[in-house]
Design a protein around this motif. Sequence first.
Motif, PDB file in Angstrom:
ATOM      1  N   ILE A   1       0.833  -1.207   0.000  1.00  0.00           N
ATOM      2  CA  ILE A   1       0.000   0.000   0.000  1.00  0.00           C
ATOM      3  C   ILE A   1       0.866   1.255   0.000  1.00  0.00           C
ATOM      4  O   ILE A   1       0.582   2.230  -0.709  1.00  0.00           O
ATOM      5  CB  ILE A   1      -0.947  -0.022   1.219  1.00  0.00           C
ATOM      6  CG1 ILE A   1      -1.968  -1.155   1.051  1.00  0.00           C
ATOM      7  CG2 ILE A   1      -1.659   1.313   1.385  1.00  0.00           C
ATOM      8  CD1 ILE A   1      -2.776  -1.447   2.301  1.00  0.00           C
ATOM      9  N   GLU A   2       1.934   1.223   0.785  1.00  0.00           N
ATOM     10  CA  GLU A   2       2.850   2.373   0.814  1.00  0.00           C
ATOM     11  C   GLU A   2       3.534   2.562  -0.538  1.00  0.00           C
ATOM     12  O   GLU A   2       3.687   3.694  -1.016  1.00  0.00           O
ATOM     13  CB  GLU A   2       3.880   2.193   1.925  1.00  0.00           C
ATOM     14  CG  GLU A   2       3.293   2.357   3.323  1.00  0.00           C
ATOM     15  CD  GLU A   2       4.269   1.983   4.420  1.00  0.00           C
ATOM     16  OE1 GLU A   2       5.263   1.268   4.108  1.00  0.00           O
ATOM     17  OE2 GLU A   2       4.052   2.393   5.570  1.00  0.00           O
ATOM     18  N   ALA A   3       3.931   1.452  -1.175  1.00  0.00           N
ATOM     19  CA  ALA A   3       4.592   1.532  -2.487  1.00  0.00           C
ATOM     20  C   ALA A   3       3.649   2.088  -3.547  1.00  0.00           C
ATOM     21  O   ALA A   3       4.087   2.794  -4.471  1.00  0.00           O
ATOM     22  CB  ALA A   3       5.097   0.152  -2.902  1.00  0.00           C
ATOM     23  N   LEU A   4       2.362   1.806  -3.418  1.00  0.00           N
ATOM     24  CA  LEU A   4       1.378   2.300  -4.382  1.00  0.00           C
ATOM     25  C   LEU A   4       0.900   3.711  -4.051  1.00  0.00           C
ATOM     26  O   LEU A   4       0.134   4.294  -4.832  1.00  0.00           O
ATOM     27  CB  LEU A   4       0.170   1.350  -4.423  1.00  0.00           C
ATOM     28  CG  LEU A   4       0.421  -0.053  -4.979  1.00  0.00           C
ATOM     29  CD1 LEU A   4      -0.822  -0.925  -4.799  1.00  0.00           C
ATOM     30  CD2 LEU A   4       0.806   0.021  -6.457  1.00  0.00           C
ATOM     31  N   GLY A   5       1.331   4.245  -2.907  1.00  0.00           N
ATOM     32  CA  GLY A   5       0.909   5.590  -2.517  1.00  0.00           C
ATOM     33  C   GLY A   5      -0.559   5.677  -2.146  1.00  0.00           C
ATOM     34  O   GLY A   5      -1.214   6.690  -2.370  1.00  0.00           O
ATOM     35  N   ARG A   6      -1.083   4.590  -1.523  1.00  0.00           N
ATOM     36  CA  ARG A   6      -2.518   4.539  -1.229  1.00  0.00           C
ATOM     37  C   ARG A   6      -2.814   4.467   0.268  1.00  0.00           C
ATOM     38  O   ARG A   6      -3.856   3.964   0.684  1.00  0.00           O
ATOM     39  CB  ARG A   6      -3.136   3.322  -1.920  1.00  0.00           C
ATOM     40  CG  ARG A   6      -3.035   3.345  -3.447  1.00  0.00           C
ATOM     41  CD  ARG A   6      -3.738   2.125  -4.026  1.00  0.00           C
ATOM     42  NE  ARG A   6      -3.634   2.088  -5.478  1.00  0.00           N
ATOM     43  CZ  ARG A   6      -4.166   1.119  -6.239  1.00  0.00           C
ATOM     44  NH1 ARG A   6      -4.828   0.135  -5.657  1.00  0.00           N
ATOM     45  NH2 ARG A   6      -4.031   1.147  -7.551  1.00  0.00           N
ATOM     46  N   VAL A   7      -1.905   4.971   1.080  1.00  0.00           N
ATOM     47  CA  VAL A   7      -2.086   4.883   2.531  1.00  0.00           C
ATOM     48  C   VAL A   7      -3.365   5.582   2.983  1.00  0.00           C
ATOM     49  O   VAL A   7      -4.005   5.168   3.954  1.00  0.00           O
ATOM     50  CB  VAL A   7      -0.855   5.473   3.266  1.00  0.00           C
ATOM     51  CG1 VAL A   7      -1.094   5.520   4.762  1.00  0.00           C
ATOM     52  CG2 VAL A   7       0.381   4.643   2.959  1.00  0.00           C
ATOM     53  N   ASP A   8      -3.768   6.637   2.284  1.00  0.00           N
ATOM     54  CA  ASP A   8      -4.966   7.382   2.681  1.00  0.00           C
ATOM     55  C   ASP A   8      -6.261   6.673   2.286  1.00  0.00           C
ATOM     56  O   ASP A   8      -7.322   6.960   2.849  1.00  0.00           O
ATOM     57  CB  ASP A   8      -4.954   8.784   2.052  1.00  0.00           C
ATOM     58  CG  ASP A   8      -3.839   9.655   2.619  1.00  0.00           C
ATOM     59  OD1 ASP A   8      -3.441   9.415   3.777  1.00  0.00           O
ATOM     60  OD2 ASP A   8      -3.382  10.557   1.910  1.00  0.00           O
ATOM     61  N   THR A   9      -6.188   5.761   1.320  1.00  0.00           N
ATOM     62  CA  THR A   9      -7.417   5.137   0.810  1.00  0.00           C
ATOM     63  C   THR A   9      -7.507   3.638   1.056  1.00  0.00           C
ATOM     64  O   THR A   9      -8.605   3.087   1.078  1.00  0.00           O
ATOM     65  CB  THR A   9      -7.544   5.380  -0.709  1.00  0.00           C
ATOM     66  OG1 THR A   9      -6.393   4.820  -1.368  1.00  0.00           O
ATOM     67  CG2 THR A   9      -7.630   6.866  -1.018  1.00  0.00           C
ATOM     68  N   ASP A  10      -6.374   2.958   1.215  1.00  0.00           N
ATOM     69  CA  ASP A  10      -6.371   1.510   1.463  1.00  0.00           C
ATOM     70  C   ASP A  10      -6.049   1.238   2.930  1.00  0.00           C
ATOM     71  O   ASP A  10      -5.021   1.697   3.435  1.00  0.00           O
ATOM     72  CB  ASP A  10      -5.339   0.815   0.580  1.00  0.00           C
ATOM     73  CG  ASP A  10      -5.792   0.672  -0.856  1.00  0.00           C
ATOM     74  OD1 ASP A  10      -5.546  -0.384  -1.444  1.00  0.00           O
ATOM     75  OD2 ASP A  10      -6.411   1.617  -1.388  1.00  0.00           O
ATOM     76  N   LYS A  11      -6.918   0.505   3.596  1.00  0.00           N
ATOM     77  CA  LYS A  11      -6.721   0.184   5.008  1.00  0.00           C
ATOM     78  C   LYS A  11      -6.724  -1.326   5.212  1.00  0.00           C
ATOM     79  O   LYS A  11      -7.074  -2.093   4.307  1.00  0.00           O
ATOM     80  CB  LYS A  11      -7.818   0.838   5.862  1.00  0.00           C
ATOM     81  CG  LYS A  11      -7.924   2.352   5.683  1.00  0.00           C
ATOM     82  CD  LYS A  11      -6.652   3.074   6.085  1.00  0.00           C
ATOM     83  CE  LYS A  11      -6.781   4.592   5.893  1.00  0.00           C
ATOM     84  NZ  LYS A  11      -5.537   5.294   6.290  1.00  0.00           N
ATOM     85  N   ILE A  12      -6.321  -1.754   6.409  1.00  0.00           N
ATOM     86  CA  ILE A  12      -6.156  -3.187   6.693  1.00  0.00           C
ATOM     87  C   ILE A  12      -6.913  -3.569   7.964  1.00  0.00           C
ATOM     88  O   ILE A  12      -6.818  -2.894   8.987  1.00  0.00           O
ATOM     89  CB  ILE A  12      -4.664  -3.538   6.856  1.00  0.00           C
ATOM     90  CG1 ILE A  12      -3.910  -3.298   5.546  1.00  0.00           C
ATOM     91  CG2 ILE A  12      -4.492  -4.984   7.312  1.00  0.00           C
ATOM     92  CD1 ILE A  12      -2.410  -3.485   5.656  1.00  0.00           C
ATOM     93  N   VAL A  13      -7.662  -4.649   7.872  1.00  0.00           N
ATOM     94  CA  VAL A  13      -8.236  -5.289   9.059  1.00  0.00           C
ATOM     95  C   VAL A  13      -7.572  -6.658   9.166  1.00  0.00           C
ATOM     96  O   VAL A  13      -7.727  -7.501   8.285  1.00  0.00           O
ATOM     97  CB  VAL A  13      -9.761  -5.448   8.950  1.00  0.00           C
ATOM     98  CG1 VAL A  13     -10.284  -6.256  10.138  1.00  0.00           C
ATOM     99  CG2 VAL A  13     -10.444  -4.079   8.908  1.00  0.00           C
ATOM    100  N   SER A  14      -6.810  -6.850  10.220  1.00  0.00           N
ATOM    101  CA  SER A  14      -6.033  -8.074  10.372  1.00  0.00           C
ATOM    102  C   SER A  14      -6.570  -8.928  11.512  1.00  0.00           C
ATOM    103  O   SER A  14      -6.651  -8.476  12.658  1.00  0.00           O
ATOM    104  CB  SER A  14      -4.559  -7.731  10.623  1.00  0.00           C
ATOM    105  OG  SER A  14      -3.805  -8.908  10.832  1.00  0.00           O
TER     106      SER A  14
END
Length: 367
Positions: A90-103
């Motif tokens: 997600i960081e490599a794609l520059g999507r930290v603001d839009t992609d989140k994780i539920v683990s």
Amino acid sequence: MDNIVKMKEALNRLSAQELKQLLLLTFHQVEAAANDQLAKEELYPFLKEMYDHLLDIRQNQVRRWQPDTGTKTIHVVFGRSPAGSLKCVIEALGRVDTDKIVSFDQDYFAFGPLHDLHTEEGRKRREEWFRDHINESRKDDGISYEEYHGELVKQLSKIPPEASIVIWSCKNAHERTGLLWAVYLLRHHPNPIHIIDADEACGKKYNTPDYWCKYNHTGEITPEKLQEVYMEAEQEDPIPGETRRQLEDKWLKLSGRHETLRLWEDDDLRSVGVDYLDAYLLRTVEELQHRLPEHEFIKAARVIGQAIGMWDDYIGDVFFEYRLRHLIYEGRLEIKGVPRAMRYYGVRLKKRSVQGRMSPGSSTNGP
């Protein structure tokens, strides 16, 4: 969670160098306070400031990956390793603001009772089983299984209705059981759901007649490969509503069973007795013992590592270690050391035990 548990999490996120620097700075401050009244008066404010700063870092790191109103894609994973890899993607794609994780990172879905897990009584039963059988089970978490479940449900409830949900699940008992549980928990969410089998996708993309690689679970796959898999998979359609209902029904059937071990066989989940792998473990000990001088004990960690490496499914070392201890308690293995963790003891077969002809699953008694 209380602040002590939060502080443990914050410290665990620091590198070894950062921890050394923090400890050295604290020593300097304490030493100064021993000889100077002003430094002594400033010691508590210094420690309190450092304490608050660490808690703020921890909170910000946790919140960074949780769903919010700006979320466009939620990635559901089953373990800390795949969660870490997806964060890199997600960081490599520059999507930290839009992609989140539920683990679902504090559970082992391949084993332990699942009966009525969707009820509070079922979750209490599962927590008691882990506490009674699994070494280091939830030792550092400081929260009950019910609190952990409540936090998961809370995160899922924050998913915006227009966001896409991506569930990462390879073909193994842990992730496929987790997939069914996640789909069931999401049954009232209108969001489109995508399921990515990263091992299957990597096989299609990278395997050749001269090179073939099989991953047992998502956490084994590098972030670089996961990124390529994700970029291709996000163009595909979500699973249809009928498939969702089938997965929900499959969960209800699975959670109606009383077995405590699940395997991935013939492209499906199979529930078996908790002792199903005991003969396999005994045979592993016997094979290792033949390579060593007579009467020598084999480190439990070596036995478990060998068993995991040769078993074509992802189950987890803590389950194998539990069964190894059980074989000791049954008198089928001798022990040297204290079985508080696998690195502290060794085992060997008793002379009367001959397991070479036994096959996994020769007994399927319950726990």
